[in-house]
Design an enzyme around this catalytic site. Structure first.
Site, short mmCIF file in Angstrom:
data_model
loop_
_atom_site.label_atom_id
_atom_site.label_comp_id
_atom_site.label_asym_id
_atom_site.label_seq_id
_atom_site.Cartn_x
_atom_site.Cartn_y
_atom_site.Cartn_z
N LYS A 156 62.93 42.33 46.40
CA LYS A 156 63.97 43.30 46.73
C LYS A 156 65.12 42.64 47.49
O LYS A 156 66.29 42.84 47.15
CB LYS A 156 63.35 44.42 47.59
CG LYS A 156 64.29 45.60 47.81
CD LYS A 156 63.65 46.64 48.76
CE LYS A 156 62.49 47.34 48.07
NZ LYS A 156 61.76 48.25 48.98
N ARG B 151 62.40 48.17 55.34
CA ARG B 151 61.53 48.28 54.16
C ARG B 151 60.85 46.94 53.88
O ARG B 151 61.47 45.89 53.96
CB ARG B 151 62.33 48.63 52.91
CG ARG B 151 62.96 50.00 52.91
CD ARG B 151 63.82 50.14 51.65
NE ARG B 151 64.76 51.23 51.76
CZ ARG B 151 64.51 52.47 51.34
NH1 ARG B 151 63.34 52.76 50.79
NH2 ARG B 151 65.41 53.42 51.47
N GLY C 157 53.78 51.17 46.72
CA GLY C 157 53.09 52.13 47.58
C GLY C 157 52.09 51.52 48.54
O GLY C 157 51.46 52.24 49.32
N MET D 134 52.67 49.23 50.95
CA MET D 134 53.10 48.79 52.26
C MET D 134 54.05 49.79 52.93
O MET D 134 54.30 50.86 52.40
CB MET D 134 53.70 47.39 52.14
CG MET D 134 52.61 46.41 51.67
SD MET D 134 53.16 44.75 51.59
CE MET D 134 53.79 44.58 53.25
N ARG E 53 66.29 45.49 39.79
CA ARG E 53 65.31 44.47 39.35
C ARG E 53 65.28 44.49 37.84
O ARG E 53 65.74 45.46 37.21
CB ARG E 53 63.94 44.77 39.93
CG ARG E 53 63.40 46.10 39.49
CD ARG E 53 62.06 46.39 40.14
NE ARG E 53 61.65 47.76 39.77
CZ ARG E 53 60.57 48.35 40.23
NH1 ARG E 53 59.78 47.73 41.10
NH2 ARG E 53 60.24 49.56 39.85
N HIS F 187 29.32 43.84 21.92
CA HIS F 187 29.39 43.61 20.48
C HIS F 187 30.42 44.53 19.83
O HIS F 187 31.29 44.10 19.07
CB HIS F 187 28.01 43.82 19.85
CG HIS F 187 28.00 43.66 18.36
ND1 HIS F 187 28.17 44.72 17.50
CD2 HIS F 187 27.89 42.56 17.59
CE1 HIS F 187 28.14 44.28 16.26
NE2 HIS F 187 27.95 42.97 16.28
N SER G 191 34.81 21.48 17.71
CA SER G 191 35.34 22.83 17.86
C SER G 191 34.65 23.43 19.07
O SER G 191 33.42 23.53 19.11
CB SER G 191 35.06 23.65 16.61
OG SER G 191 35.59 24.95 16.77
N CYS H 269 37.00 27.92 18.73
CA CYS H 269 36.74 29.04 17.84
C CYS H 269 36.00 30.17 18.56
O CYS H 269 35.41 31.02 17.92
CB CYS H 269 35.98 28.59 16.61
SG CYS H 269 34.35 27.94 16.95
N TYR I 15 44.14 23.11 17.28
CA TYR I 15 44.24 24.47 16.76
C TYR I 15 43.35 25.43 17.54
O TYR I 15 42.43 25.02 18.23
CB TYR I 15 43.87 24.52 15.27
CG TYR I 15 42.42 24.22 14.97
CD1 TYR I 15 41.45 25.23 14.98
CD2 TYR I 15 42.01 22.92 14.67
CE1 TYR I 15 40.12 24.96 14.72
CE2 TYR I 15 40.68 22.64 14.40
CZ TYR I 15 39.74 23.66 14.42
OH TYR I 15 38.42 23.39 14.18
#
Lengths: 902, 902
Positions: free
Chosen positions: B22, B91, B100, B102, B335, B451, B782, B850, B870
């Site tokens: 801020k 502030r 909210g 602080m 901002r 799963h 892999s 993978c 990859y």
């Protein structure tokens, strides 16, 4: 230009890598002036060059000729001389002995003409043709690869023709005819005649010995014994001497001490009119070596003098091969002799007493495995025995007893004074009381690191496991043997835990005096009068003085701790609090698990606390003044509940027969709820402490209150709290904060200000990898190498240590089970890394190990090398660990001199 | 001497670490010449000093006074002036927004005398006393810690006395009375009067804001959002301006673009005669910002001009807070604004098109998570909905359908054209056909990596899992809801896979145009006419051009592979051969397992080969010319058999009812024999290949023959064979030798000379630790980061990813499940180590990953950083991976600008 060939007088004992064990020792004897037939050694380097290139390396042929010429001049004979030919033997001889694995060719130098010269010189035509026959036969199979059965059959045919049964009954002409037949076979088989040129014979024989290094049986042997695969063999070429030239000749083996007991004296065997291979063949019986005194006093006296020279020179038991050829003694081989475990200790102590070796060297002459073998009872060697089957020798010793099929019966019958043998398919923690009560344990499933094996070794209890031929039917209390015999509860069996043999009926057993010594059951008098015990005592004293690593014990009860203390433990490195909830106490854990409200859970914990406190008090009192590392509860709680499948089937059965009860139903629900796919990787260790409110606080409070109470009574309790299965410093920090709060409260409540360091197990790869962080919250690390091995390799001991491991050992993936001996490359890398990182963060960090490996000699040396503070093993392994930590401190390799090399 | 305080014109946007977000933005606006009330910022450094020492750091008080004096001169007012007092707001404002969490104190500077000055200047006594009341109330609760309920009650009492209902109905005298009451309460509560000295008020307020950094709620918030714990907050002190001075005043928020769609224009809300907190309180309704044009044209035009300045300056969507005080516009905050995923893409593409940002920067403005959210269908925003319960939003999107309780019914009903929702307690691989057939999946158990969740995400199928309030009774095909309502098969539910919400009945669903674009289902015309789609297309083009990592897909069928290809996959990085044996094909594996002779086993394997060959041919054909990595069978074979407990109970049941059959008995025996304690660590992976004769050869032969056949038909198949679960180079070497022999034979048999590199998964810690050795036998690695996570942490996903993980997230052991995002510290250390060691041994070694992590943005950046070749993820994640690999290449952190910071 490399030298490939060394005359015996050019070498020495120190050159075993290059000349092999046999060649180096022949050189040593030659230089000591002992009567060794002249000869030379072709180095292992030549072998490696030969095997790499696939052909005789450049220069070897000319070196061979040159050394052979010197050998001829030294012996005064010539190769192939038709009147008095020089014959040589061609023998393999690597750095490490591989008995029977490699090739030998004798009598090299004989041919169709020199055989008559030999006959004339020896004045024995039969001898000459038999010698020639032996050369042709060995050459054909070794060099030419002709199937030796062809030759055996030819000899059989000859004997049949002649109507005789033994080789010795064949005459000179018979052997001449056999030689002809052999030569014809070779010509047919290879397309070339048997070579008449002695030098060609020699070079071919040397090449064949080199090639035999890569024979499948030799490779298998090396893999199984963890020997280097690329070292190659040396080849020894030596003038032949003959023990089979009549009654004035003979051959024998001699030991400078009794290899069974270590007592000094003249030990060995002799065989008149024979060659070494006849002794091996075992056709005729040898006589004790002392008989040689009567047969040939001069040779005998000379041999004794050489034996003394050798033992003095080698400063150890020597094992010797010799031949007497017509009254002339020849020394053919020597080496530091193999010996029994008892002899190893007695010899080392005796040489130390005589100041022939110093204390450090004495320690190198014995090892932990030998000591452990001395700690078990054994069968009376003279007793008769009937073998039933064979399993894995899982925990040494010998036990006879009435067979029982469950823990309860074992306990009951033992109380009645009966010796029992507990027989199970496999054991689990519930069988513990029965295992304690029994004299021995026999299972039909599981390997050397199965539950039965590990627990039995920990208790020093004889155990044979995985006797797979036995069908153990615990429901009907019957064993069926491979031959279909059935044995019922009450029948008697005997088991040998070293060999894995199972025998029918009772065999008398004798106790180990070494254990009685460790137990403190021997008077000073008794101790002194027993050579073995006083040798063990002497060497343990040396080991204790030298070692850097402390030795603690894994003990869960005051009784275990007291025993460990007598065995020399310096503390308890692992007290498993869950072991306190087996048997009847399971019910308490069940209450905790089945608790449905916070109140019920609190009540269940409140029930547990006084039990734990009493346990801890007993332990701390037994180890007064020494550290006792108490591990918070580790296994998943469902391990305290019945097996899911068994329970589900029972409930189904009850439902079908109308016998349902709600308690079983409720229990089944809980078991289902807590069931885990992979309990080894489930809700256990610190996870329990963080997830189940009050559990950690209860355990820590019990530790604190036990310590406070002992202090009030003037004791010096030294508890340490160990948090299991930590993977992240946050887990440990949270557990630590709660534990510290509880300890603070206990100190306030009792007014007793005791110390209680808090540390953690390092048993997950992640813990090892983040050890630098974890050390910020730990005062000590204890490596749990069992679990670390499981997670690093990704296999669960319960599941793979069966045929799978056997297959992996066969395939050479392991040399030894990584649960038996630490996998230095993988698991060891993590241990080393974590120890280092931990100490970087916290220089005073305590470092120990409490897995099975803490009692394993190979592993102990590794732990010493990386600078741990202590190992903690089962009480019965404490003496072994004391000895091995001492050996590690003098920088000795794991194997003792007498048990591995040759 | 450090400066603790910075006037707004001394700071800049780049100083956010020191001044907070801020403060930095206020400074930036001030320097841009925008009308920001004068003020200054006390730095985060001051806060850290305050919190470390526990007292106001030396020098801060004098700096405050000095800056306050300048503020007075700049504003032309004085603090505490009885005629025209300066008031300031105090502030918090840290580096990262913590909405909210602080504290704030407004109207600092009012006291018993200046309140009358304010009343006079504002010409509004009620306003002045209300302002004073607000200061006293905020000060009391924030600085003095007085329970704010006391004050709320006082106001309630006052309203009751006055017989009114709303605060706005209270008059000046009422507020004066309330202030008196408040001050009395403070005196009673703290023993001291409310401070009249404005500077004391200021200093105390600043200290209170500092302290609020360590409030428990703020700590919790930071832990949950992974924010730094020690950063501290800055404090902004600014001259108060008032939007509540009558109809000519007001307050509002404005966006430079539509944060929902990204379209340019004027967006925001305005509230006449109000302060910011009134907007938040939501008591009165705001009007669209465009109304301001009619209310105050000058202020409106000025605001639009400032908005243009800001968007141009920040080169992004800005979010602004402003106040109009009697016609004068004040900018209070700005901002870079939050936005929806769609807006993020549209804005980035639009700024890129306008050349305001370049391609690399455009990539930093969007992220993979946003893209993945755009790929799911959504509910019609206008439709009504009735919430039933809430589970875990496991795979986004929206789905309505008739509920079914098993896979078969799902398939049947779907064939009849019905939209179905598959409801299960939890899913397993057998549910796959049903999951494919269903529009969505709902389970009552399991977390975001169960799963169901993993598979659904892989398929891009909507899924809510772990809706624990639902009692799913699959036997009776009934769901019971928390309110006791029951739903039966055939009833309709709707699920939102992003929020985890479950709704009653059908809600209309709209398809994702982004998926239709990736599927290639949109014409160029359609693509262009949809702003979002053309923005996605533009940014994907940039990502593909920039990225270094290749993206492959995990695919087990030709269909999967084709879809992956359309989505941009460059190959198949993981084909799981065991997935080819689900459903009906299980029977074949059963034959293999139940085979009792070598002949039967061979026959079973012979049955399997043509099936596998056909599967491989389909896959290789679909990916013609691109690599297809085929993994040898991985799971324990017993996974293809029924569950032990279920089967045992069934057999017991059958026995009780006389319905036994020998097949079940035999099956039960096999299941018992193969049962494992910890199947995850059992007989699987390469272990199967080495222990079961012929299995590896069968699979490799099928690969080879498939490749040969395709080549013969003019294709360009590129198979790679991957050996799973290797822990030691010996295992891989043995598998490799056998595979090479088989491939050699296939080449000879078919005359086709295809390439087929052989590599291994690195998924065990030991494999990573010995990667240098393993690379001698592997052409590629892999990383199987799922299993590597399980073994490194020692927890099995099946068992711990339930309440346990929730608890661990609460405790802060994890910020995020290590199965969702790679644990860089532990698992990542092994990956890095192995990649490095592997490449040292074999410079050309292929490196990929993978596991699930291959589709996770955070993890992808790590894989890029350590130089892998990859990532291979599920087909549906391929676009996400393409985008993130591109972002990684431009060095962008995982979070996009618009979604994390403030």
């Amino acid at each position: 230009m490399t030298d490939f060939v060394y005359d015996f007088h050019q070498g020495s004992r120190a050159m075993a890598d290059l000349l092999g064990g046999k060649g180096a020792n022949l050189a040593e004897m030659t230089n000591l002036g002992l009567p060794v037939p002249p000869g030379f050694t072709i180095s292992t380097e030549a072998c490696r060059a030969y095997l790499d290139a696939g052909v005789e390396p450049a220069g070897l042929a000319s070196e061979l000729e040159e050394h052979m010429a010197r050998l001829e001049s030294r012996s005064g004979k010539r190769l192939g001389d038709p009147h008095d030919p020089l014959l040589v033997s061609v023998r393999s001889g690597g750095r490490y002995s591989m008995p029977g694995m490699m090739e030998t060719v004798l009598n090299v130098g004989l041919n169709d003409t020199s055989v008559t010269g030999l006959a004339a010189v020896a004045d024995d035509e039969r001898f000459a043709w038999d010698s020639y026959r032996r050369l042709v036969q060995m050459y054909a199979s070794t060099v030419l690869g002709v199937d030796s059965e062809i030759f055996e059959k030819a000899i059989e045919r000859r004997k049949a023709t002649r109507g005789v049964g033994l080789d010795t009954e064949l005459l000179a002409d018979d052997w001449r005819a056999v030689v002809d037949e052999f030569k014809t076979a070779i010509h047919e088989y290879t397309g070339r005649p048997f070579p008449q040129d002695p030098l060609e014979q020699l070079r071919s024989a040397v090449g064949a010995v080199f090639r035999s290094w890569n024979a499948p049986r030799a490779e298998l042997y090396r893999r199984h014994h963890g020997l280097p695969t690329k070292a190659g063999t040396a080849v020894n070429v030596m003038a032949m001497v003959f023990g089979n030239l009549g009654q004035g000749s003979g051959t024998g083996v001699a030991f400078t001490r009794d290899p069974a007991t270590g007592e000094p004296g003249v030990y060995g065997d002799y065989l008149t009119n024979a060659q070494g291979e006849d002794v091996v063949a075992g056709i005729r019986n040898t006589v004790p070596l002392t008989h040689l005194r009567d047969l040939d006093r001069a040779a005998y006296d000379e041999l004794l003098s050489h034996m003394a020279t050798l033992e003095h020179h080698y400063r150890d038991l020597c094992d010797i091969e010799f031949t007497v050829e017509r009254g002339k003694l020849w020394m053919l081989q020597t080496r530091v002799g193999k010996r029994t475990p008892a002899a190893a200790f007695v010899i080392a102590a005796s040489l130390l007493a005589d100041e022939i070796i110093d204390e450090d060297e004495a320690l190198t002459r014995v090892d932990g495995e030998q000591l452990s073998l001395l700690m078990f009872p054994g069968f009376d060697p003279g007793a008769e025995r009937t073998l039933v089957t064979r399993g894995n020798g899982a925990s040494p010793g010998a036990a006879s007893g009435t067979i029982v099929f469950d823990s309860e019966t074992a306990v009951d019958w033992a109380k009645q004074g009966r010796a029992v043998l507990l027989v199970r398919r496999e054991t689990n923690p519930d069988d513990l009381p029965g295992m304690i009560a029994a004299h021995g344990v026999l299972t039909s499933r599981g390997g050397k690191t199965s539950h039965a094996a590990v627990v039995a070794r920990g208790m020093g209890k004889t155990c044979v496991c995985g006797a797979e031929d036995l069908d153990v039917d615990t429901d009907n209390r019957v064993i069926t043997t491979p031959t279909g015999m059935t044995l019922s509860e009450g029948d008697v069996l005997s088991i040998d835990g070293a060999t894995g043999e199972v025998f029918l009926g009772e065999i008398p057993v004798t106790d180990s005096p070494v254990v009685r010594y460790f137990e403190g059951a021997l008077s000073a008098e008794e101790q002194k009068s027993d050579d073995l015990v006083s040798a063990v005592h002497r060497l343990m004293t040396v080991a204790d003085r030298r070692r850097v690593l402390e030795v603690r014990a894994n003990a869960d009860t005051g009784e275990d701790a007291s025993r460990a203390l007598r065995f020399g433990a310096q503390g308890v490195g692992l007290a498993r609090t869950e072991h306190m909830f087996l048997g009847e106490r399971r019910a308490y854990v069940e209450h905790l698990i089945l608790a449905e409200t916070a109140g019920e859970q609190e009540a269940a914990l409140a029930e547990l606390e006084p039990l734990q406190r009493a346990d801890f008090e007993e332990l701390l009192a037994a180890m007064d003044g020494r550290p006792v590392t108490i591990r918070l509860i580790d296994p998943p709680l469902h391990e305290f509940l019945p097996d899911l499948t068994e329970l589900a089937v029972r409930v189904e059965h009850d439902a079908a027969t109308g016998a349902s009860d709600t308690r079983s139903q409720r229990l089944l629900e809980a078991v289902r709820r807590l069931h885990e796919q992979n309990p080894m990787m489930g809700m256990r260790g610190v996870r329990l402490a963080l997830v189940i409110p009050g559990l950690l606080a209860m355990q820590v409070r019990a530790v604190g209150r036990a310590a406070a109470r002992l202090r009030r009574n003037g004791h010096d309790p030294r508890p340490e709290i160990m948090v299991p299965l930590v993977g992240s410093v946050t887990e440990l920090r949270l557990a630590r904060e709660e534990a510290e709060k509880v300890l603070h409260d206990v100190r306030a409540e009792t007014g007793q200000d005791f110390d209680c360091p808090i540390g953690t197990m390092i048993e997950l790869p992640r813990a090892a990898l983040t050890a630098a962080d974890i050390a910020t919250a730990a005062e000590f690390f204890s490596f749990g190498t069992n679990d670390l091995t499981q997670t690093t390799w990704g296999f669960s001991r319960d599941d793979v240590e069966t045929e799978f491991f056997a297959r992996y050992l066969d395939l050479g993936v392991f040399d030894v089970s990584p649960f038996e001996s630490l996998d230095r490359e993988g698991v060891g890398q993590l241990v080393r890394l974590a120890a280092h990182a931990g100490r970087q963060t916290r220089p005073g960090l305590g470092l120990g190990v409490c897995g099975e490996h803490a009692g394993d000699p190979h592993s102990i040396h590794f732990f010493h090398d990386i600078g741990l503070d202590y190992v903690s093993c089962s009480p019965f392994r404490v003496p072994v660990a004391r000895l091995e930590t001492g050996r590690a401190a003098v920088g000795q390799n794991t194997d003792s001199a007498g048990s591995g090399s040759a």
